[in-house]
Design an enzyme around this catalytic site. Structure first.
Site, PDB file in Angstrom:
ATOM      1  CG  PHE A 196      39.184  59.899  47.058  1.00  9.28           C
ATOM      2  CD1 PHE A 196      38.914  58.559  47.007  1.00  9.28           C
ATOM      3  CD2 PHE A 196      39.935  60.388  48.308  1.00  9.28           C
ATOM      4  CE1 PHE A 196      39.138  57.802  48.118  1.00  9.28           C
ATOM      5  CE2 PHE A 196      40.510  59.417  48.953  1.00  9.28           C
ATOM      6  CZ  PHE A 196      39.993  58.304  49.154  1.00  9.28           C
ATOM      7  CB  SER A 217      42.457  65.284  54.780  1.00  8.87           C
ATOM      8  OG  SER A 217      42.891  66.241  54.189  1.00  8.87           O
ATOM      9  CD  GLU A 266      40.716  60.062  57.842  1.00  3.47           C
ATOM     10  OE1 GLU A 266      41.391  61.072  57.484  1.00  3.47           O
ATOM     11  OE2 GLU A 266      39.556  59.771  57.799  1.00  3.47           O
ATOM     12  CE  LYS A 295      38.976  71.164  43.931  1.00  5.42           C
ATOM     13  NZ  LYS A 295      39.495  69.791  44.042  1.00  5.42           N
ATOM     14  CD  GLU A 323      42.790  66.685  43.300  1.00  4.19           C
ATOM     15  OE1 GLU A 323      41.422  67.107  43.624  1.00  4.19           O
ATOM     16  OE2 GLU A 323      43.515  66.508  43.847  1.00  4.19           O
ATOM     17  CB  CYS A 338      34.453  60.463  56.920  1.00  2.79           C
ATOM     18  SG  CYS A 338      32.653  60.635  56.931  1.00  2.79           S
TER      19      CYS A 338
END
Ligand code: NAD
Length: 487
Positions: free
Chosen positions: A156, A233, A387, A180, A183, A288
């Site tokens: 995201f 992740s 994280e 893909k 979402e 990240c």
């Protein structure tokens, strides 16, 4: 095309050059994180939708691979021009669904465009080698050929740039692609893929579908999918890597991070503080490459933390679409609660809050949390190990550079790190001994450069070939050796 805040908007798929919308397999709402309001809904792909997208991509591959590479990249040149023309509009869609500031969103779109620029060099990048007379009158050469249908599954936090680490390289080298995206942020890739269609990409070369685990599983198990690129992740990266590899697919899976910023006493403190602010709190820490653990060495702690706490307290948090905002909201309400939970855990485990972001309240209904700094964190605390992916910076004080290196190397993650110093020897020693994939020297974020490869080490990356740069060309092509003799 979705351009309004109307909740009736439905974000659909792009398959075989046609936009499709159907609620058949369910929809999920997309929220504007700055207001908490639903701006659209995204359709989820069923197994049949996935199969159709992959088969379409496979059909298109049989033609696209034979289009000369010089012609394939013409589409990307036109795409780059359209991206330049619509960069502001794409950035504002990005801010609306992700929450990052307008400046950050523009920078992300810029980095995405750079990927296209580099992929336009594919006629040179995918050249092979040749050597005549490897034996008497026998010549040898290597070719790089596309591999087939490639898949991209993306997170995201960079809805424009991360997919562009993948498909410009994949399609320029003759593959076809099924994307893909996350979402949570489908509007940005939807707009970008629409521009790619306008640039004249033949139907089926790039297909866009949406969904969660079920959709991803259908992609990973599809026999016509040859390669999988994943960014997200660590637990999901591990799963994608092992599932894809078990089926003989080529895979690169970039995972999560816990990045350390080491500050030596001889660092330029005001400049270092600005770099730390950008690294730890830029994009609300949802990067990240975000600095997550600050490691002052020896005497550095006093002057550094004084300046840093003052600067952090003064940060302007708000709706990222407004001018002058330094930090926007977190992406969803759930994620905001999760990050606040880490702050509570830090307090409970005995760390000292130097700046407490929970004080930052929002009147707008958005998912806001101010920047937080914890001092006197120990390596065994949860906030030092896991994280958080939010604006929380943990300070672990150490005595020497050697202690700092040992601390960083004990982390199971190895995505990025930075050292701040005016001593070249310390910088050289740190960058050489550290077990991390991307190192900044007096740079808070070792940002992805399209012409260099990008990936971490250890639990931050599963695979061999990194994202973009020359590694992307190797990842999306298969080498063939041809040896010839003519009588
Ligand atoms: P995520 O792992 O939750 O989701 C990433 C993608 O995987 C999404 O498309 C999602 O739909 C899909 N997915 C989620 N759960 C799945 C499951 N169980 N099975 C199959 N697919 C699944 O990540 P996120 O929250 O969207 O993004 C944040 C994470 O991404 C952070 O950990 C961050 O460090 C990481 N990230 C890494 C890099 C890098 O270069 N290493 C870059 C950006 C983000």
């Amino acid at each position: 095309m979705i351009t309004t805040d109307s909740a009736e908007d439905l974000v659909g798929f792009y398959v075989n050059g046609v936009w499709e919308k159907h609620r058949g397999h369910g929809t999920v709402p997309i929220t504007n994180p700055a207001t908490g309001t639903v701006v659209a809904e995204v359709c989820y792909a069923s197994g049949a939708d996935v199969d159709r997208a992959v088969r379409t991509a496979h059909e298109a591959f049989l033609k696209w691979r034979d289009v000369p590479v010089v012609d394939r990249v013409q589409v990307l040149y036109r795409f780059k021009a359209l991206m330049e023309e619509h960069a502001g509009e794409v950035a504002s869609i990005l801010t609306r669904e992700n929450g990052k500031t307008a400046e950050d969103a523009k920078m992300e779109v810029r980095r995405g465009i750079q990927m296209v620029e580099v992929a336009c060099g594919m006629p040179t990048l995918m050249m092979g080698d040749s050597l005549n007379d490897v034996a008497r009158e026998i010549d040898c050469k290597t070719l790089r050929q596309p591999i087939g249908v490639c898949v991209g599954i993306t997170p995201f936090n960079f809805p424009a740039m991360v997919p562009m680490w993948m498909y410009p390289f994949a399609i320029a080298s003759g593959n076809t692609f099924v994307l893909k995206p996350s979402e949570k942020v489908p509007l940005t890739p939807t707009r970008i893929i629409d521009l790619l269609g306008q640039a004249g990409l033949p139907p089926g070369v790039l297909n866009l579908i949406h969904g969660g685990k079920e959709t991803v599983d259908a992609l990973l198990h599809h026999p016509l999918v040859r390669a999988v690129s994943f960014v997200g992740s660590t637990p999901v990266a591990k799963y994608i890597y092992s599932t894809s590899a078990a089926q003989g697919k080529r895979v690169q899976a970039l995972g999560g991070a816990k990045n350390h910023l080491v500050v030596m006493p001889d660092a330029d403190m005001p400049k270092t503080v600005e770099a730390i602010i950008g690294s730890a709190f830029g994009a609300a820490g949802e990067r990240c490459l975000a600095g997550s653990v600050l490691v002052p060495v020896g005497e550095a702690a006093g002057p550094l933390l004084d300046l840093l706490a003052k600067r952090t307290e003064a940060m302007v948090v708000g709706d990222g679409s407004q001018a002058g905002i330094e930090m926007g909201p977190l992406v969803t309400s759930d994620h905001c609660k999760r990050v606040a939970g880490y702050i509570e855990k830090g307090v409970a485990e005995g760390a000292t809050p130097l700046v407490d972001g929970r004080r930052q309240k929002s009147a707008s209904g958005g998912f806001f949390l101010g920047p937080t700094i914890f001092d006197h964190v120990t390596p065994d605390m949860t906030i030092a190990k896991e994280e958080i992916f939010g604006p929380v910076l943990s300070v672990i004080r150490v005595e020497t550079l050697d202690d700092a290196i040992k601390l960083v190397n004990r982390s199971p993650f190895g995505n990025a790190t930075s050292i701040f110093t005016s001593n070249g020897k310390a910088a050289r020693e740190y960058s050489s001994r550290i077990e991390v994939g991307m190192v900044g020297i007096n740079v808070g974020v070792a940002a992805p450069m399209a012409f260099f490869p990008f990936a971490g080490w250890k639990n931050s990356f599963f695979g061999d070939l990194h994202a973009h740069g020359k590694d992307a060309v190797a990842f999306y092509t298969e080498q063939k050796v041809i040896m010839s003799r003519w009588f």
